[in-house]
Design a protein around this motif. Structure first.
Motif, PDB file in Angstrom:
ATOM      1  N   THR A  11      -8.344 -12.608   3.435  1.00 13.42           N
ATOM      2  CA  THR A  11      -7.277 -11.844   4.091  1.00 13.42           C
ATOM      3  C   THR A  11      -6.535 -12.660   5.150  1.00 13.42           C
ATOM      4  O   THR A  11      -5.674 -12.132   5.844  1.00 13.42           O
ATOM      5  N   ALA A  12      -6.871 -13.939   5.282  1.00 15.98           N
ATOM      6  CA  ALA A  12      -6.248 -14.770   6.305  1.00 15.98           C
ATOM      7  C   ALA A  12      -4.767 -14.980   6.002  1.00 15.98           C
ATOM      8  O   ALA A  12      -4.324 -14.910   4.841  1.00 15.98           O
ATOM      9  N   GLU A  13      -4.005 -15.266   7.033  1.00 14.09           N
ATOM     10  CA  GLU A  13      -2.576 -15.515   6.866  1.00 14.09           C
ATOM     11  C   GLU A  13      -2.362 -16.746   5.984  1.00 14.09           C
ATOM     12  O   GLU A  13      -3.003 -17.786   6.160  1.00 14.09           O
ATOM     13  N   GLY A  14      -1.474 -16.607   5.020  1.00 15.99           N
ATOM     14  CA  GLY A  14      -1.194 -17.705   4.115  1.00 15.99           C
ATOM     15  C   GLY A  14      -2.109 -17.780   2.914  1.00 15.99           C
ATOM     16  O   GLY A  14      -1.992 -18.698   2.100  1.00 15.99           O
ATOM     17  N   VAL A  15      -3.034 -16.823   2.779  1.00 10.09           N
ATOM     18  CA  VAL A  15      -3.969 -16.806   1.653  1.00 10.09           C
ATOM     19  C   VAL A  15      -3.799 -15.507   0.869  1.00 10.09           C
ATOM     20  O   VAL A  15      -3.798 -14.419   1.451  1.00 10.09           O
ATOM     21  N   THR A  16      -3.643 -15.630  -0.431  1.00 11.42           N
ATOM     22  CA  THR A  16      -3.586 -14.466  -1.319  1.00 11.42           C
ATOM     23  C   THR A  16      -4.610 -14.668  -2.426  1.00 11.42           C
ATOM     24  O   THR A  16      -4.595 -15.707  -3.101  1.00 11.42           O
ATOM     25  N   ALA A  17      -5.484 -13.696  -2.599  1.00  8.57           N
ATOM     26  CA  ALA A  17      -6.535 -13.812  -3.618  1.00  8.57           C
ATOM     27  C   ALA A  17      -6.481 -12.616  -4.563  1.00  8.57           C
ATOM     28  O   ALA A  17      -6.384 -11.468  -4.122  1.00  8.57           O
ATOM     29  N   HIS A  18      -6.544 -12.916  -5.848  1.00 10.27           N
ATOM     30  CA  HIS A  18      -6.599 -11.880  -6.871  1.00 10.27           C
ATOM     31  C   HIS A  18      -7.975 -11.928  -7.521  1.00 10.27           C
ATOM     32  O   HIS A  18      -8.306 -12.872  -8.242  1.00 10.27           O
ATOM     33  N   ALA A  19      -8.795 -10.929  -7.238  1.00 11.21           N
ATOM     34  CA  ALA A  19     -10.187 -10.922  -7.715  1.00 11.21           C
ATOM     35  C   ALA A  19     -10.257 -10.641  -9.209  1.00 11.21           C
ATOM     36  O   ALA A  19      -9.469  -9.868  -9.760  1.00 11.21           O
ATOM     37  N   ILE A  20     -11.225 -11.294  -9.857  1.00  9.11           N
ATOM     38  CA  ILE A  20     -11.446 -11.165 -11.297  1.00  9.11           C
ATOM     39  C   ILE A  20     -12.946 -11.033 -11.543  1.00  9.11           C
ATOM     40  O   ILE A  20     -13.743 -11.685 -10.869  1.00  9.11           O
ATOM     41  N   ALA A  36     -11.811 -15.475  -8.548  1.00  5.20           N
ATOM     42  CA  ALA A  36     -10.505 -15.105  -8.000  1.00  5.20           C
ATOM     43  C   ALA A  36      -9.514 -16.224  -8.240  1.00  5.20           C
ATOM     44  O   ALA A  36      -9.879 -17.408  -8.251  1.00  5.20           O
ATOM     45  N   ASP A  37      -8.259 -15.842  -8.462  1.00  7.77           N
ATOM     46  CA  ASP A  37      -7.143 -16.785  -8.392  1.00  7.77           C
ATOM     47  C   ASP A  37      -6.647 -16.767  -6.954  1.00  7.77           C
ATOM     48  O   ASP A  37      -6.408 -15.694  -6.391  1.00  7.77           O
ATOM     49  N   ILE A  38      -6.496 -17.944  -6.375  1.00 12.20           N
ATOM     50  CA  ILE A  38      -6.150 -18.042  -4.950  1.00 12.20           C
ATOM     51  C   ILE A  38      -4.841 -18.798  -4.780  1.00 12.20           C
ATOM     52  O   ILE A  38      -4.636 -19.850  -5.400  1.00 12.20           O
ATOM     53  N   VAL A  39      -3.952 -18.265  -3.944  1.00  8.24           N
ATOM     54  CA  VAL A  39      -2.691 -18.917  -3.617  1.00  8.24           C
ATOM     55  C   VAL A  39      -2.679 -19.234  -2.125  1.00  8.24           C
ATOM     56  O   VAL A  39      -2.953 -18.352  -1.296  1.00  8.24           O
ATOM     57  N   PHE A  40      -2.409 -20.497  -1.808  1.00 16.03           N
ATOM     58  CA  PHE A  40      -2.238 -20.915  -0.411  1.00 16.03           C
ATOM     59  C   PHE A  40      -0.746 -21.108  -0.150  1.00 16.03           C
ATOM     60  O   PHE A  40      -0.085 -21.874  -0.859  1.00 16.03           O
ATOM     61  N   ALA A  41      -0.241 -20.431   0.844  1.00 19.46           N
ATOM     62  CA  ALA A  41       1.167 -20.556   1.213  1.00 19.46           C
ATOM     63  C   ALA A  41       1.250 -20.765   2.717  1.00 19.46           C
ATOM     64  O   ALA A  41       1.370 -19.828   3.493  1.00 19.46           O
ATOM     65  N   GLY A  42       1.119 -22.013   3.121  1.00 18.73           N
ATOM     66  CA  GLY A  42       1.096 -22.312   4.540  1.00 18.73           C
ATOM     67  C   GLY A  42      -0.207 -21.915   5.207  1.00 18.73           C
ATOM     68  O   GLY A  42      -0.231 -21.631   6.411  1.00 18.73           O
ATOM     69  N   ALA A  43      -1.301 -21.917   4.450  1.00 18.37           N
ATOM     70  CA  ALA A  43      -2.613 -21.561   5.017  1.00 18.37           C
ATOM     71  C   ALA A  43      -3.106 -22.684   5.917  1.00 18.37           C
ATOM     72  O   ALA A  43      -3.078 -23.862   5.543  1.00 18.37           O
ATOM     73  N   ARG A  44      -3.557 -22.323   7.094  1.00 20.41           N
ATOM     74  CA  ARG A  44      -4.019 -23.315   8.066  1.00 20.41           C
ATOM     75  C   ARG A  44      -5.548 -23.374   8.081  1.00 20.41           C
ATOM     76  O   ARG A  44      -6.200 -22.336   8.112  1.00 20.41           O
TER      77      ARG A  44
END
Length: 383
Positions: A193-202, A211-219
């Protein structure tokens, strides 16, 4: 091959088998993965404190016992026999082995947490269907005292329950210090749930969590970088080979259970007033299954004892084992289901759950076809 376990290794195998037989029931395990948290944290803690298997192969400096590849094989085979879903191979063998060889302060801290059962570590390396884990588009750039990650990782097994991630990313040449972009290995605490992190659980076909994980400016912390360049590539290659050898052993344990259950079922199930085991063609089929299991066991053992060999020799033995075990897992699993008839794929019968796991194991840490191609490449005569 003349090989025998030492007295200590036999005690490890027997103690773990007894624990799993008395405390790890299939019904409770399936309930946890389907309607509960996806695993059994109390079992994981027992692995750490009652049995000590989480630290058995980790260095003594991290609170482990300093065991080696054979201990890993013994543990993985026992876990496969009991169809354990808790993330032993991913966390202890792959992540724990990689981190313990690096030896930095951050790596040592996480390794000690693994041994204590406090850390679950997932490897986030794959980005697409390719098996080349070093070809990544995820990037990492330095910003002050932190690193900023951008990119995506596909099917990160154990991510939904992970406390830490090991992530591969490209670092630009200036920040890498070499003038050329380099692969970097990072480890850091994970919060979906951190800022810049998106996870889609499988949930995978064999009831694992991913999970598929997307980092978008994650620090992430500045000290999370472990290795760069060839050192990172070599460390990742060895860790993946160790994971491959361990899942081969796990598959052998699962196949032995499947074969035992199939033989027992054939003695009880009757057709035309006699047990199925009396039919010669079915007896021959089960003998063929046994041959496949024993070949797989020998290949897994060879991969295990070659883990500390030179990289080319290690990879050749691991790929040979992965191909042999993959073929055996398919043959044993499919024939066990067929010999059980329609019951073979029901939720109530264990055989269906083992079949799903044996199917998934064929693709973990490189599919059978990929390892066959690598074996051919490694054994081809020089041109």
């Amino acid at each position: 091959m003349d090989f025998e376990l030492s007295a200590e290794q036999q005690l490890l195998r027997d103690g773990l088998a007894q624990f799993l037989a008395t405390r790890y029931g299939l019904e409770s395990s399936r309930a946890a993965v389907k309607t509960g948290p996806g695993w059994q944290p109390d079992i994981w803690k027992a692995f750490a404190h009652d049995l000590g298997i989480l630290g058995a192969t980790l260095p003594e400096s991290a609170g482990g016992m300093g065991g080696g590849p054979v201990e890993t094989m013994v543990i993985a085979e026992a876990l496969g026999h009991a169809l354990v879903v808790e993330p032993y191979v991913n966390t202890v063998v792959v992540a724990g082995g990689l981190l313990s060889r690096i030896g930095s302060d951050v790596a040592n801290t996480v390794t000690a947490q693994i041994a204590e059962g406090e850390a679950i570590v997932a490897l986030a390396a794959a980005e697409d269907s390719s098996d080349d884990l070093t070809s990544v588009s995820t990037t990492a750039r330095r910003d002050g005292d932190q690193w900023v990650l951008d990119g995506s990782k596909a099917l990160v097994v154990d991510a939904p329950i992970a406390t830490h991630l090991i992530v591969t990313a490209q670092i630009d040449g200036e920040q890498a210090g070499s003038g050329q972009p380099e692969l970097g290995l990072f480890v850091f605490p994970y919060d979906a749930t951190a800022e810049g992190v998106t996870a889609h659980a499988i949930r995978t076909v064999d009831d694992r969590q991913a999970a598929d994980i997307v980092f978008a400016g994650a620090r992430v912390p500045g000290d999370s970088l472990l290795l760069t360049g060839d050192e990172a590539t070599d460390a990742l290659s060895r860790a993946v080979d160790e994971g491959s050898a361990a899942v081969c052993a796990e598959a052998v344990g699962a196949m032995r259970k499947v074969l035992d259950d199939t033989v027992e079922y054939s003695k009880q199930r009757q057709q035309f007033g006699v047990p199925l085991s009396t039919f010669q063609v079915l007896s021959h089929r089960m003998v063929d299954m046994l041959i496949e299991v024993e070949q797989a066991s020998a290949a897994a053992l060879l991969a295990t004892i070659k883990i500390d060999a030179a990289p080319a020799e290690r990879s050749r033995a691991v790929s040979a084992a992965k191909v042999t075990v993959g073929r055996a897992a398919r043959f044993v699993g499919q024939n066990a289901v067929q010999l059980h008839g329609g019951m073979g794929m029901t939720e109530e019968l264990a055989i269906g759950h083992y079949f799903k796991r044996l199917t998934a194991l064929q693709y973990e840490y490189g599919a059978t076809d990929r390892h066959l191609a690598r074996y051919v490449e490694l054994t081809a005569p020089p041109r």
